[in-house]
Design an enzyme around this catalytic site. Structure first.
Site, PDB file in Angstrom:
ATOM      1  N   GLU A  34       1.134   1.028 -18.294  1.00  0.00           N
ATOM      2  CA  GLU A  34       2.107   0.867 -19.386  1.00  0.00           C
ATOM      3  C   GLU A  34       3.320   1.748 -19.171  1.00  0.00           C
ATOM      4  O   GLU A  34       3.190   2.948 -18.896  1.00  0.00           O
ATOM      5  CB  GLU A  34       1.410   1.211 -20.705  1.00  0.00           C
ATOM      6  CG  GLU A  34       1.782   0.299 -21.831  1.00  0.00           C
ATOM      7  CD  GLU A  34       1.388  -1.156 -21.576  1.00  0.00           C
ATOM      8  OE1 GLU A  34       2.257  -1.934 -21.114  1.00  0.00           O
ATOM      9  OE2 GLU A  34       0.231  -1.507 -21.835  1.00  0.00           O
ATOM     10  N   THR A  36       5.168   1.704 -16.771  1.00  0.00           N
ATOM     11  CA  THR A  36       5.314   2.015 -15.342  1.00  0.00           C
ATOM     12  C   THR A  36       6.270   1.047 -14.653  1.00  0.00           C
ATOM     13  O   THR A  36       6.815   1.379 -13.599  1.00  0.00           O
ATOM     14  CB  THR A  36       3.942   1.947 -14.634  1.00  0.00           C
ATOM     15  OG1 THR A  36       3.287   0.765 -15.079  1.00  0.00           O
ATOM     16  CG2 THR A  36       3.088   3.152 -14.955  1.00  0.00           C
ATOM     17  N   SER A  68      13.052 -25.880 -33.052  1.00  0.00           N
ATOM     18  CA  SER A  68      11.860 -25.034 -33.142  1.00  0.00           C
ATOM     19  C   SER A  68      10.993 -25.476 -34.321  1.00  0.00           C
ATOM     20  O   SER A  68      11.480 -25.607 -35.442  1.00  0.00           O
ATOM     21  CB  SER A  68      12.282 -23.584 -33.342  1.00  0.00           C
ATOM     22  OG  SER A  68      11.168 -22.843 -33.769  1.00  0.00           O
ATOM     23  N   SER A 132       4.478 -10.394 -25.383  1.00  0.00           N
ATOM     24  CA  SER A 132       5.540 -11.050 -24.616  1.00  0.00           C
ATOM     25  C   SER A 132       5.869 -12.469 -25.055  1.00  0.00           C
ATOM     26  O   SER A 132       5.974 -13.375 -24.226  1.00  0.00           O
ATOM     27  CB  SER A 132       5.191 -11.077 -23.122  1.00  0.00           C
ATOM     28  OG  SER A 132       5.149  -9.790 -22.644  1.00  0.00           O
ATOM     29  N   SER A 133       6.063 -12.630 -26.348  1.00  0.00           N
ATOM     30  CA  SER A 133       6.482 -13.954 -26.804  1.00  0.00           C
ATOM     31  C   SER A 133       7.865 -14.288 -26.245  1.00  0.00           C
ATOM     32  O   SER A 133       8.154 -15.453 -25.954  1.00  0.00           O
ATOM     33  CB  SER A 133       6.484 -14.024 -28.326  1.00  0.00           C
ATOM     34  OG  SER A 133       7.342 -13.038 -28.840  1.00  0.00           O
ATOM     35  N   ASP A 178       6.636  -8.454 -17.813  1.00  0.00           N
ATOM     36  CA  ASP A 178       6.329  -9.572 -18.710  1.00  0.00           C
ATOM     37  C   ASP A 178       6.714 -10.908 -18.082  1.00  0.00           C
ATOM     38  O   ASP A 178       5.979 -11.887 -18.150  1.00  0.00           O
ATOM     39  CB  ASP A 178       7.056  -9.405 -20.044  1.00  0.00           C
ATOM     40  CG  ASP A 178       6.759  -8.067 -20.686  1.00  0.00           C
ATOM     41  OD1 ASP A 178       5.802  -7.406 -20.256  1.00  0.00           O
ATOM     42  OD2 ASP A 178       7.495  -7.689 -21.615  1.00  0.00           O
ATOM     43  N   TYR A 227      12.500   2.599 -26.844  1.00  0.00           N
ATOM     44  CA  TYR A 227      12.145   2.149 -25.483  1.00  0.00           C
ATOM     45  C   TYR A 227      13.204   2.636 -24.490  1.00  0.00           C
ATOM     46  O   TYR A 227      12.891   3.219 -23.456  1.00  0.00           O
ATOM     47  CB  TYR A 227      12.060   0.619 -25.486  1.00  0.00           C
ATOM     48  CG  TYR A 227      11.652  -0.013 -24.164  1.00  0.00           C
ATOM     49  CD1 TYR A 227      10.319  -0.246 -23.868  1.00  0.00           C
ATOM     50  CD2 TYR A 227      12.617  -0.385 -23.225  1.00  0.00           C
ATOM     51  CE1 TYR A 227       9.945  -0.838 -22.683  1.00  0.00           C
ATOM     52  CE2 TYR A 227      12.254  -0.970 -22.026  1.00  0.00           C
ATOM     53  CZ  TYR A 227      10.916  -1.205 -21.756  1.00  0.00           C
ATOM     54  OH  TYR A 227      10.552  -1.796 -20.563  1.00  0.00           O
TER      55      TYR A 227
HETATM   56  C1  GLA Z   1       7.660  -4.116 -22.743  1.00  0.00           C
HETATM   57  C2  GLA Z   1       8.634  -4.404 -21.613  1.00  0.00           C
HETATM   58  C3  GLA Z   1       7.941  -4.312 -20.254  1.00  0.00           C
HETATM   59  C4  GLA Z   1       7.162  -3.012 -20.122  1.00  0.00           C
HETATM   60  C5  GLA Z   1       6.290  -2.758 -21.344  1.00  0.00           C
HETATM   61  C6  GLA Z   1       5.623  -1.416 -21.325  1.00  0.00           C
HETATM   62  O1  GLA Z   1       6.703  -5.134 -22.797  1.00  0.00           O
HETATM   63  O2  GLA Z   1       9.208  -5.673 -21.767  1.00  0.00           O
HETATM   64  O3  GLA Z   1       8.885  -4.465 -19.231  1.00  0.00           O
HETATM   65  O4  GLA Z   1       8.020  -1.935 -19.881  1.00  0.00           O
HETATM   66  O5  GLA Z   1       7.027  -2.862 -22.545  1.00  0.00           O
HETATM   67  O6  GLA Z   1       4.700  -1.340 -20.298  1.00  0.00           O
END
Ligand code: GLA
Length: 406
Positions: A34, A36, A68, A132-133, A178, A227
Site C-alpha cells: 500500500e 508503494t 449512467s 478503484s471504481s 489501480d 494522499y
Molecule cells: C490509491 C491510488 C493508488 C495507490 C493506492 C495506495 O488507490 O490510486 O495508485 O497509491 O491508493 O496503495
C-alpha cells in the site's frame, strides 16, 4: 454478475436500438503493497468480481453519448447535455464524465484515431471505498474505444494512458496500481507488479482461502490532499536518502542510515557537526519506514503465496496494517476497529486496510470454510463497537478489462 439482459433492455429503451458491443472492467482489491506504487515499489492487487459495464453501439460521427444507470441526472426521461461529448472539442467540466473525457483526450494525445458511440454505463463497484471504481470506469471506456475504433487492445499501455487521464485530466496524482490491476489481471490470480518497470507476474491464489472485503461504510473527504501530502513526504525522504525513489532503499540500509545525515553530507561531515536539523524529520522517517518495510512484505508475500504458507501471508497482512496505522498514518478509527473485529474471528489469518485509506475498506484472509460465518460475525462485532453498518463481500479474483460481446 451483471444481468446482461437488463443492460441490453436499458440500451434499447434509451437509444431505441440494439446493443452491438458489451465491455466490462473490474474494480480491484489490493492484497498487500500500500502506497508503494508511487514510490516505484511493489504491489499485489487482484481484480474483483465487481465491475463497470458498457453496452454500446458505434456511431458514424465523433459524438460520445453515455447514459449512467447509477448516477441520477435531474430528469431521467431524456439524455442530459452533460452526458454527451464531442471527441474533437473536449473541454473540462466536473463530475463522473471527466473520467471518460480524460480517457478520450489521452487516447487521442497518444495518436489513436477514435470513433464515437452511444452507451449505457453501469457498475457495482462501491464508489469511494478504495476498490478503484474510477479505474474501472477508465478501463471500461478505453476498452469501448478500442472496440468501436478498431485498434488493438494493449492492456499495460491502456493502463498507463488511464493513469495519465486521472493525473492530468481529473487531477488526482495516483500511482499505476489501480489501472494496471483493472487492465491486466487474470481470473483466479493476484497480480505481482513492479511499479517501476511495469513487469508483472500472475500469481495463483492459494486454495482453501477466501478473500473477504470489509467495507467500513466510512468515506473521508480531503483524501486527495492527504494522499498528495504523503506522496511529497515520500519524495522528500527519497531525496534525503539520495535515491530516485524509496524503492531503492532496503530495510538494512534504512536501519543503518535513518539516524545519519543527508546523503550528500555523509562522507565529509560528522553527524555531530551536521546538527540535528539536518537529520531526516521524524515524520518523514516514519513514512519512509512504512514504504521500505512494505516493499519487503510484498516480496515475501509473493514468495509465501507460491509456497502455500497462508499463515505467514496472514501475518504479513497484519504487519502491513499496523505499519499503515502507526507509521504511514492513513487509517481511521473505523478501519482499525473492523480490522480488530476481523482478527478475533475463527479462521482469520490476517486483516488490513486496503487502498488509499482514510476510510473505505479492509481486506481479510480467511479459511474458506469459515468465510460465511466470519462475514456475519465481523458485521455484528463492528456494528456493536462502532455503531456502523459494514458491507462484507466474499470475493473472487476476476479477469481484467474485457470484451464480452462484439
Ligand atoms: C490509491 C491510488 C493508488 C495507490 C493506492 C495506495 O488507490 O490510486 O495508485 O497509491 O491508493 O496503495
Amino acid at each position: 454478475m451483471m444481468n446482461i439482459r437488463n443492460l441490453k433492455q436499458s440500451f434499447a429503451a434509451y437509444f431505441n436500438s440494439e446493443t452491438e458491443i458489451i465491455v466490462r472492467a473490474p474494480g480491484r482489491v489490493n492484497l498487500i503493497g500500500e502506497h508503494t506504487d508511487y514510490n516505484d515499489g511493489f504491489v499485489l492487487p487482484m481484480a474483483i468480481d465487481r465491475a463497470v459495464w458498457l453496452a454500446l453501439r458505434p456511431r458514424a460521427d465523433k459524438t460520445v453519448r453515455l447514459f449512467s444507470l447509477d448516477i441520477p441526472t435531474p430528469t431521467n426521461a431524456s439524455l442530459q447535455a452533460d452526458s454527451v461529448f464531442e471527441l474533437n472539442a473536449l473541454t473540462k467540466g466536473s463530475g463522473w464524465l471527466e473520467y471518460p473525457k480524460g480517457i478520450a483526450y489521452q487516447l487521442q494525445e497518444a495518436g489513436y484515431e477514435l470513433n464515437g458511440f452511444d452507451a449505457i454505463i453501469t457498475g457495482n463497484v462501491p464508489r469511494g471505498a478504495g476498490l478503484s471504481s474510477s479505474a474501472a470506469v477508465e478501463l471500461a471506456v478505453a476498452r469501448a474505444f478500442a472496440a468501436v475504433s478498431g485498434f488493438t487492445w494493449d492492456a499495460p499501455r491502456m493502463a498507463k494512458i488511464a493513469q495519465k487521464a486521472e493525473n492530468e485530466w481529473v487531477g488526482v496524482n495516483c500511482g499505476i496500481m489501480d489501472q494496471m490491476a483493472s487492465a491486466v489481471c487474470k481470473e483466479g490470480h493476484a497480480l505481482f507488479l513492479d511499479c517501476r518497470s511495469l513487469e508483472f507476474q500472475h500469481v495463483l491464489l492459494p486454495k482453501g482461502v477466501s478473500i473477504v472485503i470489509l467495507d467500513t461504510s466510512t468515506r473521508r473527504g480531503l483524501v486527495v490532499s492527504t494522499y498528495n501530502e504523503r506522496r511529497s513526504q515520500c519524495e522528500e525522504a527519497a531525496r534525503w536518502f539520495g535515491v530516485k525513489a524509496l524503492r531503492d532503499v532496503s530495510v538494512e540500509e534504512f536501519e543503518r542510515g535513518k539516524l545519519a545525515l543527508p546523503k550528500e553530507h555523509r562522507d565529509n561531515v560528522s553527524p555531530v557537526e551536521g546538527g540535528k536539523e539536518e537529520r531526516l524529520d521524524e515524520v518523514m522517517l516514519k513514512r519512509a519506514k512504512h514504504i521500505i518495510t512494505e516493499n519487503a512484505r510484498v516480496l515475501e508475500a509473493v514468495h509465501v503465496m507460491k509456497a502455500g504458507n497462508i499463515k505467514r501471508l496472514g501475518e504479513l497482512f497484519d504487519a502491513s496494517h499496523d505499519s499503515l496505522r502507526d507509521d504511514f498514518e492513513v487509517t481511521n478509527d473505523a478501519l482499525n476497529i473492523i480490522v480488530d473485529c476481523a482478527r478475533e474471528q475463527e479462521g482469520c489469518y490476517g486483516a488490513r486496510m486496503t487502498g488509499a485509506g482514510f476510510g473505505g475498506c479492509a481486506v481479510a484472509l480467511v479459511k474458506e470454510q469459515n468465510a460465511k460465518e466470519f462475514a456475519n460475525a465481523v458485521s455484528a462485532a463492528y456494528r456493536q463497537r462502532s455503531g456502523l453498518e459494514a458491507s462484507v463481500y466474499i470475493c473472487k479474483a476476476s479477469e481484467g478489462a474485457s470484451l464480452i460481446k462484439g
